[in-house]
Design a protein around this motif. Sequence first.
Motif, PDB file in Angstrom:
ATOM      1  N   UNK B   6      27.074  87.343  57.425  1.00  0.00           N
ATOM      2  CA  UNK B   6      26.617  88.046  56.225  1.00  0.00           C
ATOM      3  C   UNK B   6      25.629  87.195  55.446  1.00  0.00           C
ATOM      4  N   UNK B   7      25.983  85.914  55.274  1.00  0.00           N
ATOM      5  CA  UNK B   7      25.087  85.070  54.476  1.00  0.00           C
ATOM      6  C   UNK B   7      23.751  84.864  55.185  1.00  0.00           C
ATOM      7  N   UNK B  10      21.876  87.940  54.476  1.00  0.00           N
ATOM      8  CA  UNK B  10      21.436  87.849  53.082  1.00  0.00           C
ATOM      9  C   UNK B  10      20.201  86.968  52.968  1.00  0.00           C
ATOM     10  N   UNK B 136      27.412  95.337  55.840  1.00  0.00           N
ATOM     11  CA  UNK B 136      26.170  94.850  55.247  1.00  0.00           C
ATOM     12  C   UNK B 136      25.351  96.033  54.760  1.00  0.00           C
ATOM     13  N   UNK B 137      24.740  95.911  53.532  1.00  0.00           N
ATOM     14  CA  UNK B 137      23.984  97.051  53.003  1.00  0.00           C
ATOM     15  C   UNK B 137      22.788  97.382  53.891  1.00  0.00           C
ATOM     16  N   UNK B 140      19.206  96.338  52.808  1.00  0.00           N
ATOM     17  CA  UNK B 140      18.758  94.957  53.040  1.00  0.00           C
ATOM     18  C   UNK B 140      18.232  94.775  54.452  1.00  0.00           C
ATOM     19  N   UNK B 251      20.353  80.992  49.482  1.00  0.00           N
ATOM     20  CA  UNK B 251      21.605  81.715  49.703  1.00  0.00           C
ATOM     21  C   UNK B 251      22.758  80.763  50.008  1.00  0.00           C
TER      22      UNK B 251
END
Lengths: 414, 286
Positions: B6-7, B10, B136-137, B140, B251
């Motif tokens: 995820x990061x 991001x 995850x969106x 993005x 991030x």
Amino acid sequence: MIKRLISRALSGVLASLALALSTAATAQNEPIRVGFLTVKSGALAAGGRQMEEGLALFLKERKNTIAGRKVELFTADTAGQPAVTKTKAQELVERDKVQVIIGPLAAFEALAIDDYIRQAKVPIISPSAAAEDLTQRKPNPWFVRAVGTSAQPMHPLGEYAAKTLGYKRVVTVGDDFAFGHEGVAGFQRAFEDNGGKVVQKLWSPLNVADYGTYISQIDAKADAVLIAFAGANGPRFLKQYREYGVKLPVIASMTSVDEGVLKNMGDEALGVISSGWYTAGIDSAVNKNFVHAVNQEYKADPGYYTVGAYGAALMLEEALKKVNGKIEDKDAFMKALRSAAVTNDPRGVVRLDDYGNPIMNVYIRKVERSRDGKLVNAVVKTYGGVSQFWSYDPKQFLASPVYSRDYPPAKNLE
Amino acid sequence: MGFWITQSLNSLALGGLLFILSAGFSLIFGLMRIANLSHGAYFMLGAYVGLTLLQKGVNFWIAALAAGAAIAILGGLVERIVLRQLAGRTLSQVLATLGIAFIIADACLWIWSGDPIPLTGPASLRGAVPVLGTHFPLYRLGVIGIAAVIALALWLLVEKTRIGAMIRAGVDDLDMARAVGIPVKALFTAVFCLGSALAGLGGVIAGPILSVYPGLDADMLPLALVVVILGGVGSLGGAVLGSIVIGFIYTFGNALLPDLAYVILFLPMVIVLVARPRGLFGRIPT
């Protein structure tokens, strides 16, 4: 000869008496000079505008007259910068000769002028700045607050989360500056005293570009997330929070879902439970009139800043009435201000404690959609007469360190 | 594992935003030798223009392109009317861009009030998708894709077209470019328009993630500076690499060492400035 002397002396006395009376009369006829420190430019301008609206509405309702005297308002723009705030405060006092100041907006601004206020001995009523120590460990004899401390509504929220909502494990996310630290600390203390555990504490810089980093760290097995944000950050966080599909319920500080930002939010805010000393949804005649007037004038619901400035003005009025408008007698005025008990405040009865901070209702609120589709903070529970010390003994409270990032210590992190 | 995936995503999404923001900044800096300090303000103004269009019911993508076009026109006017008058006086030009940034920021406050307002993203990219066991969106992921498309288009423009060759020549040696007959003045205007357009477009693309609020300009400008200094002025590849590196540093810095987030962000910039003043890919010293 003697007769003439007596008559001369008498006429002298009479003349000086008349003179004294007439100056007193002119002083009473002269307008009261009120200084107003607000923010018209920069990142905090939205809050500043709402404060101006609150004050303008008050003065309009009173036809610019308090306790029989006209009011002359001197407004200064601090730009939300401490150094500018100090210059502007000096200008207000020394050039404009104001007799009382309402302002400033941010706590760091209030701290920046603290020394100057002590030295200039000018009464000041804070319509917004919530830093704990301004009315706790470092009280200023000339400073009273119309709003509460950062943690004042967070103590009841902590109890409510543990007792009523039944949360056991909560994750906190807050702005990494004093207002966020103090709010989270107050919540943590009351929540943990009622059997809850704060299992994760996240802090994001005030001007962080992206909350994704923090949202994806939230422990998905917690019962809820507590957020403590100010300004634009509450809406920014909530929007992204929903996009990540996180399912945990959100509880929030007053400013995170304040009416000032709620009007631009969408479904992401629905269901958020928060705590504050005001909501436009308070069901009282005084508040309904107030909300109606603000709606009429500004096409928006009043929130934190509007009611803060309006409440500060009410407090000023209450004190001025007590001294019959004689603001020139500073000590009497200050005494009246400190003992003010305002009964016509939209928030309910507001009276000051020994430290110059309000004892007032705290409302647990829930974001709902009203029948006309507007987002509102509906009252779900009222805690009456909440002080900045909550249920704790003031002496013990003041003996421990001020709320911060690390106090009270987080013993239950996982 | 989920944390790292995820990061990383991001980081890439933030890197994508930073690339759209800083590519134009880098080209302008490389060609005209000025740090355009109004770039953050163009980004914010683009977001506000996009917001107004969205509120009028315009499609998100059209709003983004229209905002880019509007800011391009503004940028062109600024270049023609202000910067050209100050040609050759770099410091004056930089100060002028700073002044313009303040004017734009105040105008935005005046027109759109100071309320923070989130932009609504396109309906097709709403919600979260499962990615390797985590969520995850979607938007993005979309941003990563958009940034990649823009990077590719810019690369084709700069490397494969005649105007791109002129830009490269100008970045490498302005006097020589002028001597061989490249219309440098027109090139300046074109690049300034292009850079401004990217900033305006970027503001709208970033809107659903960052929202738009007074101060957005000042929050973003330093990030563009860091990216460009790290990657190298005037280099597209540098902007790509710089954006991704800063996206990851920002991030993971915030996630792992939140207390030192800003140190971690700016330390690489300082090191690069000291050890390699041209930046990692730059051709000219900053």
